[in-house]
Enzyme design. Structure first.
Site, PDB file in Angstrom:
ATOM      1  N   SER A   1      -0.838  -1.713  -9.139  1.00 30.71           N
ATOM      2  CA  SER A   1      -0.036  -2.576  -9.243  1.00 30.71           C
ATOM      3  C   SER A   1      -0.237  -3.983 -10.258  1.00 30.71           C
ATOM      4  CB  SER A   1       0.465  -3.454  -7.933  1.00 30.71           C
ATOM      5  OG  SER A   1       1.093  -4.619  -8.218  1.00 30.71           O
TER       6      SER A   1
ATOM      7  N   TYR B   1      -0.525  -5.703   1.103  1.00 35.91           N
ATOM      8  CA  TYR B   1      -0.135  -5.377  -0.059  1.00 35.91           C
ATOM      9  C   TYR B   1      -1.154  -5.467  -1.423  1.00 35.91           C
ATOM     10  CZ  TYR B   1       2.791  -4.019  -4.185  1.00 35.91           C
ATOM     11  OH  TYR B   1       3.431  -3.403  -5.018  1.00 35.91           O
TER      12      TYR B   1
END
Ligand code: BGC
Length: 269
Positions: free
Chosen positions: A154, A167
């Protein structure tokens, strides 16, 4: 010329929705036989719909259930793939979740769940893939490499993300796991790279695009002024899985419309 991934078998984890479903369709369109992995029985129908779409387009896919955070599930998925399709040549380590919370309220369960799927899940699947690739060796009729792993990271492997510490930590972990593995297995001709998506229009970030106000606010973070689509990631996955990227190993490929360009500095600083 044959399709770029003709004769190769790809496992895409978390492929019953979102980016994983898009990547599965792109790899299948490029000629790979694809395992559409899904985590729990309640996702079976969605996975079967992805398989049906791939087959309707004249390509190959099957669905397999496996919780990527469970060692025996992962071993079984790889064994079942080899039994059903003959080999594993490409792994797309895609399965991932968000359990967002202000840090002071984040429960140990929220922390552990995200780390176990996003990071430990990628470890378990990558380890099984490496073992399988080494056992199979190189088949130059298929590819110059013994195998390819694509880790779905990401932009948050480098952009800190308040309210999403679990995350962001998982994605930062993926970055150095991926690079360490790329270094460790290059001599075996196993290529390992990451794709780092920015904001891609999928269920995981629905709240960031479902109203015009939310989308407008999101677009202030994206210099290219559009939200990404799963095909943007699927196209990159085909490239990283194919011999077109044979000299590419250990990179983080950002596909984010410029989100990592510090857009706040466009008119400031
Ligand atoms: C997250 C999305 C988010 C995007 C950009 C992704 O990794 O899963 O929710 O929209 O990063 O911030």
């Amino acid at each position: 010329m044959g399709k770029k991934l003709e004769g190769q078998v790809a496992i895409v984890t978390g492929a019953s929705s979102g980016i994983g479903a898009g990547v599965a369709k792109s790899l299948a369109a490029a000629g790979a036989a694809v395992v559409v992995n899904y985590p729990v029985p309640s996702n079976k129908e969605a996975a079967e719909a992805v398989v049906a779409e791939i087959i309707a387009a004249g390509n190959k896919a099957i669905s397999l259930q496996c919780d990527v955070s469970k060692e025996s599930d992962v071993e079984q998925m790889f064994a079942n793939t080899v039994t059903a399709l003959g080999s594993v040549d490409i792994l797309v380590n895609n399965a991932g979740i968000q359990k967002d919370a202000p840090f002071q309220d984040m429960s140990l369960d929220q922390w552990n769940l995200v780390i176990s799927i996003n990071l430990t899940g990628q470890f378990l699947c990558a380890r099984e893939a490496v073992r399988t690739f080494i056992k199979q060796g190189i088949d130059t009729n298929k590819s110059k490499a013994a195998g390819k792993i694509i880790c779905m990271s990401s932009v948050h492997e480098v952009i800190p993300w308040a309210g999403h510490a679990n995350y962001a930590a998982s994605k930062g972990g993926i970055m150095l796991m991926m690079k360490s593995l790329a270094q460790e297995f290059a001599h075996k001709k196993i290529r390992i790279n990451s794709i780092c998506p920015g904001a891609i229009q999928t269920p995981i970030n629905r709240s960031a695009w479902e109203t015009p106000e939310a989308l407008e606010s999101l677009l202030t973070l994206i210099p290219y002024k559009r939200i990404g689509q799963s095909e943007d990631i699927g196209n990159a996955a085909v490239w990283l899985a194919s011999d077109d990227s044979d000299y590419v190993n250990g990179i983080s490929l950002f596909i984010d419309g410029g989100m990592t360009l510090y857009p706040g500095f466009t008119t400031n600083g």
